[in-house]
Scaffold this motif. Structure first.
Motif, PDB file in Angstrom:
ATOM      1  N   ASP A  82       0.770  -1.101  -0.011  1.00 62.64           N
ATOM      2  CA  ASP A  82      -0.095  -0.057   0.011  1.00 62.64           C
ATOM      3  C   ASP A  82       0.776   1.357  -0.013  1.00 62.64           C
ATOM      4  O   ASP A  82       2.038   1.044   0.159  1.00 62.64           O
ATOM      5  CB  ASP A  82      -0.996  -0.079   1.095  1.00 62.64           C
ATOM      6  CG  ASP A  82      -2.073   0.927   0.793  1.00 62.64           C
ATOM      7  OD1 ASP A  82      -2.320   1.580  -0.012  1.00 62.64           O
ATOM      8  OD2 ASP A  82      -2.885   0.842   1.739  1.00 62.64           O
ATOM      9  N   GLU A  83       0.167   2.210  -0.227  1.00 63.96           N
ATOM     10  CA  GLU A  83       0.987   3.554  -0.452  1.00 63.96           C
ATOM     11  C   GLU A  83       1.453   3.864   1.203  1.00 63.96           C
ATOM     12  O   GLU A  83       0.530   4.053   2.148  1.00 63.96           O
ATOM     13  CB  GLU A  83       0.289   4.938  -0.847  1.00 63.96           C
ATOM     14  CG  GLU A  83       0.159   4.417  -2.401  1.00 63.96           C
ATOM     15  CD  GLU A  83      -0.554   5.786  -2.862  1.00 63.96           C
ATOM     16  OE1 GLU A  83      -1.159   6.782  -2.017  1.00 63.96           O
ATOM     17  OE2 GLU A  83      -0.658   5.997  -3.925  1.00 63.96           O
ATOM     18  N   THR A  84       2.677   4.248   1.503  1.00 61.70           N
ATOM     19  CA  THR A  84       3.261   4.182   2.576  1.00 61.70           C
ATOM     20  C   THR A  84       4.439   5.385   2.709  1.00 61.70           C
ATOM     21  O   THR A  84       5.241   5.564   1.876  1.00 61.70           O
ATOM     22  CB  THR A  84       3.980   2.973   3.162  1.00 61.70           C
ATOM     23  OG1 THR A  84       3.057   1.747   3.230  1.00 61.70           O
ATOM     24  CG2 THR A  84       4.574   3.187   4.668  1.00 61.70           C
ATOM     25  N   ASN A  85       4.458   5.921   3.838  1.00 66.62           N
ATOM     26  CA  ASN A  85       5.440   7.209   3.934  1.00 66.62           C
ATOM     27  C   ASN A  85       6.774   6.375   4.189  1.00 66.62           C
ATOM     28  O   ASN A  85       6.876   5.908   5.544  1.00 66.62           O
ATOM     29  CB  ASN A  85       5.111   8.127   5.171  1.00 66.62           C
ATOM     30  CG  ASN A  85       5.975   9.215   5.130  1.00 66.62           C
ATOM     31  OD1 ASN A  85       7.100   9.200   4.694  1.00 66.62           O
ATOM     32  ND2 ASN A  85       5.494  10.528   5.627  1.00 66.62           N
ATOM     33  N   VAL A 109       6.570   8.979  -0.510  1.00 62.11           N
ATOM     34  CA  VAL A 109       5.663   8.014  -0.418  1.00 62.11           C
ATOM     35  C   VAL A 109       6.120   6.696  -1.440  1.00 62.11           C
ATOM     36  O   VAL A 109       6.522   7.051  -2.455  1.00 62.11           O
ATOM     37  CB  VAL A 109       4.225   8.452  -0.779  1.00 62.11           C
ATOM     38  CG1 VAL A 109       3.165   7.145  -1.081  1.00 62.11           C
ATOM     39  CG2 VAL A 109       3.949   9.543   0.110  1.00 62.11           C
ATOM     40  N   VAL A 110       5.946   5.675  -0.990  1.00 62.82           N
ATOM     41  CA  VAL A 110       6.575   4.249  -1.649  1.00 62.82           C
ATOM     42  C   VAL A 110       5.295   3.506  -1.436  1.00 62.82           C
ATOM     43  O   VAL A 110       4.480   3.443  -0.746  1.00 62.82           O
ATOM     44  CB  VAL A 110       7.728   3.824  -1.269  1.00 62.82           C
ATOM     45  CG1 VAL A 110       8.803   4.648  -1.482  1.00 62.82           C
ATOM     46  CG2 VAL A 110       7.511   3.469   0.331  1.00 62.82           C
ATOM     47  N   PHE A 111       5.226   2.546  -2.477  1.00 67.36           N
ATOM     48  CA  PHE A 111       4.059   1.350  -2.543  1.00 67.36           C
ATOM     49  C   PHE A 111       4.745   0.065  -2.009  1.00 67.36           C
ATOM     50  O   PHE A 111       5.514  -0.610  -2.771  1.00 67.36           O
ATOM     51  CB  PHE A 111       3.659   1.085  -4.110  1.00 67.36           C
ATOM     52  CG  PHE A 111       2.424   0.320  -4.264  1.00 67.36           C
ATOM     53  CD1 PHE A 111       1.126   0.841  -3.642  1.00 67.36           C
ATOM     54  CD2 PHE A 111       2.525  -0.838  -4.729  1.00 67.36           C
ATOM     55  CE1 PHE A 111      -0.107  -0.043  -3.733  1.00 67.36           C
ATOM     56  CE2 PHE A 111       1.315  -1.682  -4.788  1.00 67.36           C
ATOM     57  CZ  PHE A 111       0.136  -1.180  -4.413  1.00 67.36           C
ATOM     58  N   ILE A 119       7.366   3.247  -6.471  1.00 74.35           N
ATOM     59  CA  ILE A 119       6.309   4.082  -6.136  1.00 74.35           C
ATOM     60  C   ILE A 119       5.058   3.872  -6.312  1.00 74.35           C
ATOM     61  O   ILE A 119       4.115   4.222  -5.181  1.00 74.35           O
ATOM     62  CB  ILE A 119       6.731   5.734  -6.902  1.00 74.35           C
ATOM     63  CG1 ILE A 119       8.078   6.163  -6.780  1.00 74.35           C
ATOM     64  CG2 ILE A 119       5.983   6.841  -6.457  1.00 74.35           C
ATOM     65  CD1 ILE A 119       8.704   7.257  -7.758  1.00 74.35           C
ATOM     66  N   LYS A 120       4.659   3.331  -7.146  1.00 72.64           N
ATOM     67  CA  LYS A 120       3.478   2.990  -7.127  1.00 72.64           C
ATOM     68  C   LYS A 120       3.345   1.399  -7.843  1.00 72.64           C
ATOM     69  O   LYS A 120       4.304   0.979  -8.522  1.00 72.64           O
ATOM     70  CB  LYS A 120       2.386   3.625  -7.936  1.00 72.64           C
ATOM     71  CG  LYS A 120       1.943   5.112  -7.419  1.00 72.64           C
ATOM     72  CD  LYS A 120       0.840   5.904  -8.105  1.00 72.64           C
ATOM     73  CE  LYS A 120       0.691   6.875  -7.690  1.00 72.64           C
ATOM     74  NZ  LYS A 120      -0.153   8.005  -8.301  1.00 72.64           N
TER      75      LYS A 120
END
Length: 655
Positions: free
Chosen positions: A506-509, A541-543, A654-655
């Motif tokens: 999921d998108e995460t800091n 943000v990374v995925f 990143i996504k």
């Protein structure tokens, strides 16, 4: 035995730092040694658990646990019981003191203060004893290797025969092959159960019977006395088994096919020969039937429609069988077979090789077999095995070529799939071996330390003060924590291997992940005065799966702390590209050699290195990192030079 060519591990146990320093200098000035120092019995036990000690210099008058009690503790552990202990004390060497030192396991006594000559003389004596023991152990190992090599070259039964007749009988009684022994006159003096089963004669019936006459067909001596004597002599001269096949006869007249070996053995200074006979009657029959079957199959294939062809050189025309049209996936009513059509289905380099074989068959009369990949007009890949040979006229001139084409696509694809399965199986076996290695070695040491400490506490509880008990309990507690961390890694790795580990990207800091790892490892870094720097940008943000990437960052930072000396520096930073983020953990540690870099991240290579503060590892952390990064579609690598630190990098999307 040259003492200067050998290294000895010496443990000096004394509460006096002056004595330890003085003794160390005396010893190091005269011997090639590694010195380990302990100021009390507890430090001594820890060093014994971590290092192979050759000899111990033990002070008698120490606070808390004196030298006699310490010796008793050491000798109580079976694996340390053989380590020589020399007591060192300023006490007068009374009979009571000397006797007590020997009672608790000491081998000698040094009265303080002693001269350099005294300790050198004493250690030289015991170092020679140690060298002698090492040499004896080395010879035992060498002899063991030679014995293993002998077992490979000779059958177990033959070697057992040379060792003792009793052992020979035990082995041969359960052997599948007939094993018998004859003397110089070919008279049988031993006959095992398998010989009774194969030949039909009991051991009583064959005692002192001529072996050659017993097994020979009437009127057909496949092996006569003359050539059998030559076989026996050859076996005696080179001490190797002589193998041959013969026809023989079983009791009742039934014929046998035998595979026979003859070996020489001397028992009670008398020449004897061991004969091992295997009944290969059924194997021979099966081989004959197989040969007949292959002949029939060969005849059937010659007339079957594999896909046969004929190339008439005079008319420059090619004829195909119906099967060949099917193989090449062309319509026989719409297609005229030509060389160009075949070439159009081949790759450029294979087309050139094919024409080279055809021209060689025409010009030199050379038959050929070739395996090629083709793309049919329908776009399907096929693998074809083609054969061709020339046909001559009465004048010896090549007038045409004939041959076959077999579609071996399914066979080849299955073979490639099998090779892939074998590679996967190899990796699975390596994974299994790694798992067992960790269980066998990396769990064994801390469990051993726990057992030793608990044994000491259990058996000598009343001998320790309350402070000593607390110290032992704290050591047990710390070891338990390390064990728990190792087991957590093992369980995580095990779930990963079995495919039961959840993967929820999921998108995460990224800053949140790195900051939590820095906070978690701050205590370990502070213990070595290492500065941890988090230079990851806010809101990057990374995925990713948070748990997996946290495990990766934590493992890389833990390794960096492990291999960075005191007052070092570790920095975590990240660089954003178009579609991914490169995360880096940089340290000012000892660095990694090019050779060792090749061993990292590999499940099939067991590679661990001791940290700058003697920290131990399993090599499992980097393997987990690689698996978790690749799970995200990323890659992981290291940039390092000896003495210049290391930077471990990995990518995440990143996504």
């Amino acid at each position: 035995m040259n003492l200067s060519d050998n290294i000895f591990n010496v443990l000096i146990v004394d509460d006096s730092n002056f004595f330890r320093v003085t003794a160390r200098k005396m010893i190091e000035d005269n011997f090639h040694v590694r010195i380990f120092e302990a100021s009390n019995a507890f430090e001594a036990m820890r060093l014994l658990g971590n290092h192979p000690i050759d000899i111990i210099l033990l002070d008698v008058n120490m606070p808390e646990v004196d030298g006699f009690k310490a010796a008793k503790i050491i000798k109580h552990q079976e694996k340390y019981a053989d380590i020589p202990i020399i007591f060192c004390t300023a006490m007068p060497p009374t009979k009571e003191v000397v006797n007590r030192s020997f009672d608790v396991g000491g081998i000698d006594f040094l009265n303080k203060p002693f001269t350099e000559a005294e300790i050198v003389r004493l250690l030289a004596l015991y170092f020679r004893f140690i060298l002698h023991e090492r040499e004896v152990n080395r010879k035992i190992r060498d002899n063991h290797k030679l014995l293993e090599k002998e077992i490979e070259e000779r059958k177990l039964a033959e070697r057992a025969l040379r060792q003792s007749e009793e052992k020979f009988r035990k082995i041969t009684s359960s052997a599948y092959d007939a094993i018998l022994m004859i003397n110089q006159d070919n008279k049988i003096n031993f006959w095992n159960e398998a010989a009774f089963r194969i030949f039909g004669y009991s051991s009583n019936e064959v005692q002192n019977i001529d072996f050659i006459k017993l097994i020979s067909l009437p009127g057909k001596y496949q092996i006569n006395n003359s050539n059998f004597e030559a076989i026996k002599q050859s076996a005696k001269d080179i001490l190797l088994s002589k193998h041959f096949e013969i026809q023989a006869i079983r009791k009742g007249g039934h014929p046998l096919e035998l595979e026979v070996s003859v070996s020489y053995v001397e028992i009670s200074n008398q020449a004897n020969y061991i004969i091992i006979a295997r009944d290969i009657t059924q194997r021979k029959l099966e081989a004959m039937l197989l040969a007949k079957s292959e002949a029939l199959l060969s005849e059937a294939e010659s007339i079957a429609h594999f896909g046969s062809w004929e190339y008439d050189l005079h008319s420059n025309s090619i004829t195909w069988s119906k099967e060949l049209y099917r193989i090449y996936e062309v319509n026989p009513e719409e297609t005229v077979p030509t060389i160009e059509l075949i070439k159009s289905m081949l790759k450029l380099e294979e087309s050139a090789h094919f024409m080279e074989l055809v021209n060689k068959a025409i010009n030199e009369g050379t038959p050929y077999t070739v395996e090629t990949e083709i793309i049919t007009p329908n776009g399907n890949l096929k693998i074809i095995e083609g054969r061709g040979r020339p046909v001559y006229n009465s004048e010896g001139k090549v007038i045409k070529l004939v041959g076959t084409a077999i579609d071996i696509t399914e066979k080849k694809l299955s073979q490639r799939k099998l090779e892939q399965y074998l590679e996967e199986l190899k990796e699975l076996n390596a994974t299994k071996d790694k798992f067992f290695s960790i269980i066998a070695h990396d769990l064994k040491n801390p469990f051993g330390a726990l057992k030793n400490l608990s044994d000491i506490l259990h058996s000598m509880y009343n001998d320790f003060s309350e402070e000593e008990r607390i110290e032992i309990i704290n050591e047990i507690h710390n070891t338990s924590i390390k064990l728990y961390e190792l087991l957590e890694n093992l369980l995580t790795w095990s779930r990963s291997q079995r495919g039961t580990l959840d993967f929820n990207p999921d998108e995460t800091n990224l800053k949140f992940i790195v900051s939590s790892c820095v906070e978690l490892l701050k205590g370990s870094a502070n213990n070595k005065s290492i500065i941890l720097q988090d230079k990851v940008e806010d809101n990057l943000v990374v995925f990713c799966d948070v748990n997996m990437i946290t495990t990766v960052v934590r493992n890389l930072m833990t390794n960096a702390i492990k291999f960075t000396p005191e007052n070092g520096e570790i920095t975590v930073f990240a660089e954003k590209t178009d579609n991914e983020v490169i995360v880096a953990v940089k340290d000012s540690g000892i660095g990694i050699s090019d050779e060792d870099k090749q061993k990292l991240f590999r499940i099939d290579v067991h590679h661990t290195t001791i940290g700058t503060s003697q920290e131990k590892g399993t090599g499992l952390g980097l393997i987990l990192c690689k698996e978790f990064v690749e799970k995200h579609g990323g890659k992981i690598w290291v940039e390092s030079e000896i003495g210049k630190g290391s930077t471990f990098k990995f990518t995440i999307p990143i996504k």
